[in-house]
Design a protein around this motif. Structure first.
Motif, mmCIF file in Angstrom:
data_model
loop_
_atom_site.group_PDB
_atom_site.id
_atom_site.type_symbol
_atom_site.label_atom_id
_atom_site.label_comp_id
_atom_site.label_asym_id
_atom_site.label_seq_id
_atom_site.Cartn_x
_atom_site.Cartn_y
_atom_site.Cartn_z
ATOM 1 N N ALA A 87 0.831 -1.205 0.000
ATOM 2 C CA ALA A 87 0.000 0.000 0.000
ATOM 3 C C ALA A 87 0.869 1.261 0.000
ATOM 4 C CB ALA A 87 -0.932 -0.017 1.206
ATOM 5 N N LEU A 88 1.906 1.275 0.837
ATOM 6 C CA LEU A 88 2.731 2.482 0.946
ATOM 7 C C LEU A 88 3.568 2.709 -0.315
ATOM 8 C CD1 LEU A 88 3.832 2.091 4.667
ATOM 9 C CD2 LEU A 88 2.226 3.761 3.755
ATOM 10 N N PHE A 89 4.221 1.655 -0.803
ATOM 11 C CA PHE A 89 4.977 1.814 -2.057
ATOM 12 C C PHE A 89 4.030 2.201 -3.195
ATOM 13 C CE2 PHE A 89 8.711 -0.949 -0.606
ATOM 14 C CZ PHE A 89 9.594 0.112 -0.603
ATOM 15 N N GLY A 90 2.870 1.571 -3.245
ATOM 16 C CA GLY A 90 1.936 1.833 -4.328
ATOM 17 C C GLY A 90 1.437 3.263 -4.357
ATOM 18 N N LEU A 91 1.368 3.895 -3.175
ATOM 19 C CA LEU A 91 0.891 5.283 -3.099
ATOM 20 C C LEU A 91 2.038 6.288 -3.222
ATOM 21 C CD1 LEU A 91 -1.779 5.017 -0.260
ATOM 22 C CD2 LEU A 91 -2.149 5.091 -2.737
ATOM 23 N N GLY A 92 3.254 5.792 -3.406
ATOM 24 C CA GLY A 92 4.384 6.702 -3.556
ATOM 25 C C GLY A 92 5.005 7.148 -2.254
ATOM 26 N N HIS A 93 4.603 6.539 -1.137
ATOM 27 C CA HIS A 93 5.177 6.907 0.158
ATOM 28 C C HIS A 93 6.315 5.942 0.495
ATOM 29 C CE1 HIS A 93 2.396 10.122 0.946
ATOM 30 N NE2 HIS A 93 1.374 9.329 0.661
ATOM 31 N N ALA A 94 7.367 6.010 -0.331
ATOM 32 C CA ALA A 94 8.495 5.093 -0.169
ATOM 33 C C ALA A 94 9.198 5.304 1.165
ATOM 34 C CB ALA A 94 9.472 5.291 -1.331
ATOM 35 N N GLU A 95 9.238 6.550 1.644
ATOM 36 C CA GLU A 95 9.933 6.808 2.909
ATOM 37 C C GLU A 95 9.270 6.039 4.044
ATOM 38 O OE1 GLU A 95 10.904 10.643 5.776
ATOM 39 O OE2 GLU A 95 10.421 10.963 3.676
ATOM 40 N N GLU A 96 7.944 6.052 4.083
ATOM 41 C CA GLU A 96 7.229 5.335 5.140
ATOM 42 C C GLU A 96 7.354 3.826 4.949
ATOM 43 O OE1 GLU A 96 6.170 8.081 3.729
ATOM 44 O OE2 GLU A 96 6.075 9.375 5.489
ATOM 45 N N ALA A 97 7.304 3.364 3.682
ATOM 46 C CA ALA A 97 7.451 1.928 3.424
ATOM 47 C C ALA A 97 8.826 1.441 3.868
ATOM 48 C CB ALA A 97 7.240 1.646 1.936
ATOM 49 N N GLU A 98 9.855 2.208 3.554
ATOM 50 C CA GLU A 98 11.210 1.805 3.939
ATOM 51 C C GLU A 98 11.399 1.873 5.448
ATOM 52 O OE1 GLU A 98 13.433 4.464 1.566
ATOM 53 O OE2 GLU A 98 12.875 3.460 -0.309
ATOM 54 N N ALA A 99 10.793 2.878 6.087
ATOM 55 C CA ALA A 99 10.874 2.958 7.549
ATOM 56 C C ALA A 99 10.180 1.765 8.189
ATOM 57 C CB ALA A 99 10.244 4.270 8.035
ATOM 58 N N PHE A 100 9.022 1.396 7.656
ATOM 59 C CA PHE A 100 8.311 0.232 8.192
ATOM 60 C C PHE A 100 9.144 -1.035 8.002
ATOM 61 C CE2 PHE A 100 5.403 -3.367 7.472
ATOM 62 C CZ PHE A 100 4.800 -3.422 8.716
ATOM 63 N N LEU A 101 9.742 -1.191 6.821
ATOM 64 C CA LEU A 101 10.569 -2.369 6.579
ATOM 65 C C LEU A 101 11.799 -2.360 7.485
ATOM 66 C CD1 LEU A 101 10.233 -2.643 2.732
ATOM 67 C CD2 LEU A 101 9.849 -4.498 4.349
ATOM 68 N N GLY A 102 12.357 -1.185 7.735
ATOM 69 C CA GLY A 102 13.482 -1.099 8.652
ATOM 70 C C GLY A 102 13.098 -1.580 10.036
ATOM 71 N N TRP A 103 11.919 -1.134 10.505
ATOM 72 C CA TRP A 103 11.436 -1.614 11.806
ATOM 73 C C TRP A 103 11.201 -3.121 11.766
ATOM 74 C CZ3 TRP A 103 6.862 -4.206 12.539
ATOM 75 C CH2 TRP A 103 6.545 -4.512 13.866
ATOM 76 N N LEU A 104 10.617 -3.587 10.683
ATOM 77 C CA LEU A 104 10.284 -5.008 10.539
ATOM 78 C C LEU A 104 11.537 -5.874 10.612
ATOM 79 C CD1 LEU A 104 7.909 -7.002 9.578
ATOM 80 C CD2 LEU A 104 8.895 -6.719 7.324
ATOM 81 N N LEU A 105 12.565 -5.496 9.860
ATOM 82 C CA LEU A 105 13.774 -6.313 9.827
ATOM 83 C C LEU A 105 14.544 -6.204 11.132
ATOM 84 C CD1 LEU A 105 14.831 -5.570 6.137
ATOM 85 C CD2 LEU A 105 13.710 -7.615 7.044
ATOM 86 N N HIS A 106 14.508 -5.032 11.764
ATOM 87 C CA HIS A 106 15.132 -4.895 13.080
ATOM 88 C C HIS A 106 14.425 -5.783 14.098
ATOM 89 C CE1 HIS A 106 16.491 -3.243 16.891
ATOM 90 N NE2 HIS A 106 15.230 -3.011 17.206
#
Length: 645
Positions: free
Chosen positions: A304-323
């Motif tokens: 949803a986030l990548f699809g809407l162009g909010h890459a910063e939030e998508a990458e932050a979420f993935l950063g939290w996820l992988l951490h």
């Protein structure tokens, strides 16, 4: 500046309490600042606020304790009718009260600091800012603040600090209320007063929280108006970056803003909802704490986030996820707090609950469950990251490889499944398909050279064994459908996601037959679906919000026509509240919102259904991250034998 106070009579106080008591779940708006949220009723009552964090104990909890709960009410004393909206492109709420005697506009916000796009400089740790403007005639304004820190368990001691406002302090935290005009301390603490505003006059109220000393108390007057303007600009700038040109643009943008409200700015985590213990069945016990982050939601959220162009939030979420997942790998927990830690143990609070729905819980016992589907969610999210970023680091590659090995060793075991029943483990079809998806993504990443240590031949054999098991154990000739559990005879709405994870095409005969059976057995009208049929007839819950959007997305993926998908989305949007917000569930009979609110999962479902519909209408490729990944530097595939899909 208005300075006309008088104490309300006991009858007036009772009238105010009765009027504001027990508003419906869907009567609420949500405010937030990237760290915490508040809920506001149509009648200007903030009846839910947890500080300093989403999952902190509440200071305003009238939502769960209508008779004695904490709240902050600013509204015309005579109960004028109201209408409301968010200022365009923002999460700033405007409620307009109007009668023959006058008109009042109440603006509510939680100002953003410089880290969130607000202004640089000193900021209160947390602030709820309320501006009441008389637009026409005269209005007698009721102001009541009853704070109950830590769900009423903390001792309350108020002090009038003069120009520094009214203070409620303990050894660990300080709450302060400042008003313009200055507010009198009520006998027994808090505020309970009335003041008269004439056309053109504005009253301003700032309620703040601090855990550090010295506390910052932001000024009122023109400075408060500036915080409003800056916060509105910051939200509008963020909202303008939303990239979506398909049907239902306003609804998609509101969902994006809601997801942003539920995102924890410092860590990138996204909580499932702003509340705890709002019931799936009014008067029942299906009341859970959703103020944590579920891995279950991972790949859908990232899409949803990548699809809407909010890459910063998508990458932050993935950063939290992988951490977070590094802390427990290769085993994964089901949910974490916003910092990737294990949530607290579940406990019950001595509160009466929303319309008598008990128990009220904090913490969540699902933390002790096993849900094998989360591996597919995490690995699919990682594939989306590679699709966008082009690469992953070595440590992440090792972790993803370990997840694949873990799935190979454990997919034959039962689990609790994504709906988290508390009756024991079964072989859930959705979990098996997500295990298949996990191995499929590992193999796709390995083929592109991102996971060089993967034994591709061995994983491919396990993937094939998984498919064989699913086709053998999860297909019912009698039902002519996939089933929710291996060997079962009941369907589950989660089966509609099988095409989304690439397990089979939406137009495949078995998938079309499954869709028909799901519609037949779980359809609830208005485009809604129940998630499954409860075996216990006394366990009656509403239709599950995201399931209807899964059905719409299935149609958009090729299970139906674009027109059918669009019509279904339109029907579902009619079940939102007047601000476009969704709870977890909907009562199909009344349209009443049920469950925690607002619910990220439902809004994610809305966004993804619309993104898929947009792709269908424009002819764009669907789910490209499952097939086409950029090659890693140096290219090359993983180790092992040749792989056949």
């Amino acid at each position: 500046m208005p300075q006309r106070f008088r104490e309300p009579s006991p009858a007036e106080v009772r009238e105010l309490v009765d009027r504001a008591r027990e508003p419906a779940i869907g009567d609420h708006a949500v405010l937030g600042d990237g760290r915490s949220t508040a809920l506001v009723t149509r009648q200007g009552c903030v009846d839910w606020l947890c500080w300093p964090r989403f999952d902190s104990p509440a200071v305003f909890d009238r939502l769960l304790d209508p008779a004695a709960g904490g709240h902050f009410t600013v509204a015309p004393a005579s109960g004028w009718p109201s209408s409301r909206r968010y200022l365009p492109g923002t999460n700033v709420l405007e409620t307009r009260f109007e009668s023959a005697a006058g008109a009042l506009t109440l603006v509510d916000l939680m100002p953003l600091g410089d880290a969130d796009g607000g202004a640089a400089g000193l900021h209160a740790e947390r602030e709820l800012l309320r501006l009441a403007r008389c637009e026409r005639g005269e209005v007698e304004l009721e102001v009541v603040l009853a704070a109950r820190p830590r769900f009423g368990a903390a001792p309350v001691r108020w002090r009038d600090a003069g120009a520094l406002g009214l203070r409620l302090s303990s050894a660990a935290e300080l709450f302060a209320l400042r008003g313009e005009p200055r507010l009198p301390l009520a006998p027994g603490g808090g505020v309970r007063t009335r003041l008269r505003l004439r056309a053109g006059e504005t009253a301003r109220f700032s309620f703040t929280h601090a855990t550090e000393s010295p506390a910052v108390l932001p000024p009122l007057g023109a400075a408060a108006e500036e915080r409003l303007a800056r916060t509105a600009r910051a939200w509008a700038r963020w909202s303008a970056r939303t990239r979506y040109c398909g049907p239902f643009q306003e609804e998609v943008r509101r969902s994006a803003l809601t997801l942003k409200l539920l995102a924890h700015s410092p860590s990138g985590a996204i909580v499932a909802a702003a509340t705890t213990s709002l019931p799936e069945q009014v008067g029942g016990s299906l009341n859970w704490d959703y103020r944590y982050c579920w891995l279950r939601d991972a790949s859908l959220t990232v899409r949803a986030l990548f699809g809407l162009g909010h890459a910063e939030e998508a990458e932050a979420f993935l950063g939290w996820l992988l951490h977070s997942t590094r802390l427990t790998r290769p085993a994964l927990d089901i949910l974490y707090d916003v910092y990737g830690r294990r949530p607290p143990a579940e406990r019950e609070l001595p509160l009466p609950g929303y319309r008598g729905s008990r128990p009220v819980r904090t913490g969540n016992a699902a933390r002790d469950q096993v849900q094998l589907d989360v591996y597919g969610e995490v690995l699919d999210a990682a594939a989306q990251l590679v699709r966008t970023e082009g690469s992953i680091d070595r440590d992440t590659a090792r972790m993803l490889t370990a997840f694949g090995d873990y799935v190979c060793r454990h997919w034959r075991e039962p689990d609790e499944g994504l709906w988290e029943p508390r009756g024991g483990r079964e072989h859930h079809t959705h979990s098996k398909v997500l295990c298949w998806a996990a191995l499929d993504r590992v193999l796709t990443l390995a083929a592109a050279g991102h996971l060089p240590r993967v034994a591709r031949g061995a994983l491919a054999r396990e993937r094939a064994a998984l498919r064989e098991a699913i086709e053998r154990e999860a297909w019912s000739d009698a039902l002519q459908s996939y089933t929710g559990t291996f060997g079962g005879q009941e369907v589950d709405a989660a089966l509609l996601q099988l095409p989304w994870y690439g397990y089979l095409p939406a137009g495949a005969p078995r998938m079309r037959a499954t869709y028909r059976r799901v519609e037949e057995q779980l359809g609830a009208g208005r485009g809604l679906l129940y998630r499954h049929r409860r075996r216990d007839p006394a366990w009656r819950e509403g239709a599950f919000g995201i399931c209807g959007f899964w059905a719409a997305e299935y149609l958009a993926l090729g299970g139906g026509t674009a027109a059918e998908a669009e019509a279904r989305i339109a029907a579902l949007l009619a079940t939102a509240n007047d601000l476009g917000l969704f709870a977890e569930e909907v009562d199909p009979a009344t349209g009443e919102a049920l469950g925690n609110f607002p619910q990220a999962f439902t809004h994610i479902g809305l966004v993804n259904a619309c993104l898929t519909l947009q792709n269908r209408l424009t002819g764009a490729e669907q789910l490209s991250h499952q097939r086409h990944l950029p090659e890693a530097d140096g290219g090359g595939a993983g180790t092992g034998e040749e792989v056949h899909s």
